[in-house]
Motif scaffolding. Structure first.
Motif, PDB file in Angstrom:
ATOM      1  N   VAL A 176       1.053  -1.136  -0.105  1.00 17.30           N
ATOM      2  CA  VAL A 176       0.009  -0.072  -0.415  1.00 17.30           C
ATOM      3  C   VAL A 176       0.995   1.364   0.041  1.00 17.30           C
ATOM      4  N   ILE A 177       2.236   1.313   0.862  1.00 15.60           N
ATOM      5  CA  ILE A 177       2.800   2.648   0.437  1.00 15.60           C
ATOM      6  C   ILE A 177       3.682   2.774  -0.313  1.00 15.60           C
ATOM      7  N   ALA A 178       4.102   1.720  -0.994  1.00 16.86           N
ATOM      8  CA  ALA A 178       4.284   1.349  -2.718  1.00 16.86           C
ATOM      9  C   ALA A 178       4.044   2.018  -3.182  1.00 16.86           C
ATOM     10  N   ALA A 179       2.726   1.606  -3.104  1.00 18.19           N
ATOM     11  CA  ALA A 179       1.133   2.638  -4.333  1.00 18.19           C
ATOM     12  C   ALA A 179       1.506   3.450  -4.058  1.00 18.19           C
ATOM     13  N   SER A 180       1.513   4.258  -2.346  1.00 19.47           N
ATOM     14  CA  SER A 180       0.812   5.388  -2.626  1.00 19.47           C
ATOM     15  C   SER A 180       2.206   6.179  -2.765  1.00 19.47           C
ATOM     16  N   SER A 181       3.560   5.923  -2.874  1.00 20.07           N
ATOM     17  CA  SER A 181       5.089   6.446  -3.202  1.00 20.07           C
ATOM     18  C   SER A 181       4.902   6.942  -4.609  1.00 20.07           C
TER      19      SER A 181
ATOM     20  N   GLY B 158      -0.837   3.863  10.651  1.00 22.61           N
ATOM     21  CA  GLY B 158      -0.504   4.455  10.160  1.00 22.61           C
ATOM     22  C   GLY B 158      -0.126   4.363   8.815  1.00 22.61           C
ATOM     23  N   GLU B 159      -0.146   3.152   7.929  1.00 24.12           N
ATOM     24  CA  GLU B 159      -0.355   3.313   7.240  1.00 24.12           C
ATOM     25  C   GLU B 159      -1.846   3.680   6.098  1.00 24.12           C
ATOM     26  N   ALA B 160      -2.852   3.323   7.110  1.00 25.68           N
ATOM     27  CA  ALA B 160      -4.131   4.394   6.512  1.00 25.68           C
ATOM     28  C   ALA B 160      -3.448   5.949   6.732  1.00 25.68           C
ATOM     29  N   THR B 161      -2.918   6.341   7.308  1.00 27.58           N
ATOM     30  CA  THR B 161      -2.502   7.375   7.593  1.00 27.58           C
ATOM     31  C   THR B 161      -1.746   8.602   5.420  1.00 27.58           C
ATOM     32  N   GLY B 162      -1.476   7.353   5.908  1.00 26.36           N
ATOM     33  CA  GLY B 162       0.245   7.576   4.535  1.00 26.36           C
ATOM     34  C   GLY B 162      -0.716   7.859   3.764  1.00 26.36           C
ATOM     35  N   VAL B 163      -2.067   6.960   2.628  1.00 22.57           N
ATOM     36  CA  VAL B 163      -2.597   6.784   2.580  1.00 22.57           C
ATOM     37  C   VAL B 163      -3.549   8.140   1.879  1.00 22.57           C
ATOM     38  N   LEU B 164      -3.647   8.225   2.816  1.00 20.56           N
ATOM     39  CA  LEU B 164      -4.660   9.850   3.306  1.00 20.56           C
ATOM     40  C   LEU B 164      -3.075  10.632   3.216  1.00 20.56           C
ATOM     41  N   ALA B 165      -2.932  10.920   3.078  1.00 18.93           N
ATOM     42  CA  ALA B 165      -1.387  11.977   2.819  1.00 18.93           C
ATOM     43  C   ALA B 165      -1.804  11.829   1.423  1.00 18.93           C
ATOM     44  N   THR B 166      -1.558  10.183   0.811  1.00 24.17           N
ATOM     45  CA  THR B 166      -1.022  10.722  -0.443  1.00 24.17           C
ATOM     46  C   THR B 166      -2.465  11.443  -1.475  1.00 24.17           C
TER      47      THR B 166
ATOM     48  N   ASN C  55     -12.330  11.043   5.092  1.00 25.22           N
ATOM     49  CA  ASN C  55     -12.480  11.127   6.588  1.00 25.22           C
ATOM     50  C   ASN C  55     -13.025  10.646   7.248  1.00 25.22           C
ATOM     51  N   ALA C  56     -14.065  10.472   7.030  1.00 24.75           N
ATOM     52  CA  ALA C  56     -15.473   9.840   8.025  1.00 24.75           C
ATOM     53  C   ALA C  56     -14.573   8.514   8.719  1.00 24.75           C
ATOM     54  N   ALA C  57     -14.030   7.645   7.537  1.00 22.01           N
ATOM     55  CA  ALA C  57     -12.912   6.423   7.797  1.00 22.01           C
ATOM     56  C   ALA C  57     -12.294   6.946   8.806  1.00 22.01           C
ATOM     57  N   ILE C  58     -11.423   7.380   8.479  1.00 24.87           N
ATOM     58  CA  ILE C  58     -10.156   7.802   8.975  1.00 24.87           C
ATOM     59  C   ILE C  58     -11.035   8.347  10.485  1.00 24.87           C
ATOM     60  N   ALA C  59     -12.066   8.652  10.670  1.00 29.07           N
ATOM     61  CA  ALA C  59     -12.214   8.767  12.069  1.00 29.07           C
ATOM     62  C   ALA C  59     -12.416   8.127  13.129  1.00 29.07           C
ATOM     63  N   ALA C  60     -13.223   7.442  12.200  1.00 27.61           N
ATOM     64  CA  ALA C  60     -13.894   5.760  12.424  1.00 27.61           C
ATOM     65  C   ALA C  60     -12.666   4.674  12.756  1.00 27.61           C
ATOM     66  N   PHE C  61     -11.755   4.721  12.350  1.00 27.62           N
ATOM     67  CA  PHE C  61     -10.594   3.972  12.752  1.00 27.62           C
ATOM     68  C   PHE C  61     -10.050   4.521  14.391  1.00 27.62           C
TER      69      PHE C  61
ATOM     70  N   VAL D  22      -7.345   9.136  -5.325  1.00 28.16           N
ATOM     71  CA  VAL D  22      -5.660   9.729  -6.301  1.00 28.16           C
ATOM     72  C   VAL D  22      -5.600   9.435  -7.871  1.00 28.16           C
ATOM     73  N   VAL D  23      -6.033   7.949  -8.632  1.00 31.09           N
ATOM     74  CA  VAL D  23      -6.030   7.642  -9.744  1.00 31.09           C
ATOM     75  C   VAL D  23      -6.590   8.895 -10.658  1.00 31.09           C
ATOM     76  N   VAL D  24      -8.223   8.842 -10.435  1.00 31.02           N
ATOM     77  CA  VAL D  24      -9.085   9.974 -10.752  1.00 31.02           C
ATOM     78  C   VAL D  24      -8.155  11.591 -11.422  1.00 31.02           C
ATOM     79  N   CYS D  25      -7.646  11.844  -9.803  1.00 26.98           N
ATOM     80  CA  CYS D  25      -6.732  12.456  -9.842  1.00 26.98           C
ATOM     81  C   CYS D  25      -5.404  13.093 -11.283  1.00 26.98           C
ATOM     82  N   LEU D  26      -4.878  12.068 -10.989  1.00 28.34           N
ATOM     83  CA  LEU D  26      -3.524  11.523 -11.382  1.00 28.34           C
ATOM     84  C   LEU D  26      -4.375  11.856 -13.672  1.00 28.34           C
ATOM     85  N   PHE D  27      -6.227  11.429 -13.780  1.00 26.85           N
ATOM     86  CA  PHE D  27      -5.976  11.032 -14.752  1.00 26.85           C
ATOM     87  C   PHE D  27      -6.518  12.061 -15.821  1.00 26.85           C
ATOM     88  N   SER D  28      -7.291  13.033 -14.590  1.00 26.80           N
ATOM     89  CA  SER D  28      -7.366  14.428 -14.873  1.00 26.80           C
ATOM     90  C   SER D  28      -6.238  15.658 -15.417  1.00 26.80           C
TER      91      SER D  28
END
Lengths: 112, 230
Positions: A79-84, B64-72, B163-169, B223-229
């Motif tokens: 997951v982190i690799a995909a994000s980075s 921490g992993e979920a936070t990483g995805v959120l930040a990305t 946001n709701a998902a990370i708050a629920a976590f 992420v993917v839709v933003c990169l498409f655009s």
């Protein structure tokens, strides 16, 4: 089994490091990072391998299972690799927009 | 010259690895690792040991992993904020349009099934979330007409779900801290673990699976839709 996997890991690492050192196209650098990540993931998953072990879904009978911890670590790492990778690609797009090229030597002020 | 040095460096690196292996440095550490497979059912009630490790033993790492995805998702949305697409102006044939319409419901059901059965079978929140994100990618690729982006869910709703998902976590985590004495505590909170292998078992793990699935699915879709655009 172990020799094959470790050879693959080392080969992929060598390819990726060589690519990172020699390529100048930013997209190719991103690809090299991904190859390096795959090598690391393979090593992590192999670290939990047990000869004759089953997938770590606990069944009824007592059996040997491969260690689940490296699997979880690998899942996190994927997951982190995909994000980075997504972040790197977004920056590459940005650099192309602002500097007009994705080749390092043509991006001004980056020479060195 | 530069290529030569790079080649030398890579070969030397790989050589070091080969020497390490041949010298017999034992990389197998199974004995030293805590045997999760033979304790997880008793400790957490989850049959899928990987889920037990991710959401119980190592729950904080998963946060921490979920936070990483959120930040990305945040950074990519900032870097690529365009709503019109230049990449996806290809006109697709009728077969593709109807084929994807036929496949999409099944892929969504598969995604939710992988998430909901994550603690009793292979799969889990992250895997199912990626399957769900793939429906969004299908949709964005196929139903984007004339550069006008189309979404399964509106962008604002997606961000709200994330946001709701990370708050629920976090809420589940602090709930565990209050009632069980540890952040993301599961069995210690006194929640019934249920019959191992049934759908309602493993305490809080299914809930965390669902939350992580929503989080990853929506985050990767953004992420993917933003990169498409771009």
């Amino acid at each position: 089994m172990g020799a094959i996997i470790m050879t693959t890991v080392l080969g992929l690492t060598g390819i990726a490091i060589y690519g990172l050192l020699t390529r100048r196209h930013l997209i190719r650098l991103v690809i090299c990072f991904n190859v390096l990540e795959i090598a690391v993931l393979l090593a992590i998953v192999y670290a939990g391998f047990v000869e004759g072990g089953q997938a770590p879904i606990v069944g009824g009978a007592e059996a040997a299972y491969v260690s689940a911890l490296p699997h979880a670590v690998a899942l996190t790492a994927i997951v982190i690799a995909a994000s980075s990778t997504a972040l790197m690609l977004a920056y590459v797009v940005r650099i192309y927009r602002t500097r007009g090229s994705v080749r390092i030597e043509r991006v001004r002020r980056w020479r060195g | 010259m530069r290529t030569g040095w790079a080649l030398l460096f890579s070969v030397a690196l790989v050589g070091c690895g080969i020497v390490t292996l041949i010298a017999g440095v034992d990389l197998d550490t199974h004995g030293a690792i805590f045997d999760y497979a033979h304790h997880s059912v008793q400790h957490t009630g989850a049959v899928n040991v990987v889920s037990a490790v991710l959401f119980d033993y190592r729950g904080l790492d998963t946060l921490g992993e979920a936070t990483g995805v959120l930040a990305t998702g945040l950074v990519v949305a900032v870097l690529a904020p365009k709503a019109r697409t230049s990449m996806l102006s290809v006109r697709l044939s009728l077969v593709v349009l109807y084929g994807v319409a036929l496949v999409l419901p099944f892929v969504s059901v598969l995604g939710f099934a992988v998430i909901l059965f994550g603690h009793v079978s292979p799969g889990g929140g992250f895997t199912g979330g990626v399957v769900l994100a793939s429906t969004a990618v299908f949709f964005a690729v196929v139903y984007t007409v004339g550069g006008q982006q189309s979404y399964v869910l509106p962008m604002d709703t997606q961000k709200r779900i994330e946001n709701a998902a990370i708050a629920a976590f976090l809420l589940v985590g602090f709930g565990g801290l209050v009632t069980g004495g540890a952040f993301l505590a599961n069995a210690a909170t006194g929640i019934p673990l249920g019959e191992p292998g049934s759908l309602l078992s493993a305490g809080l793990i299914p809930l965390l699976n669902l939350v992580a699935g929503m989080k990853v699915g929506v985050g990767l879709a953004i992420v993917v839709v933003c990169l498409f655009s771009e």
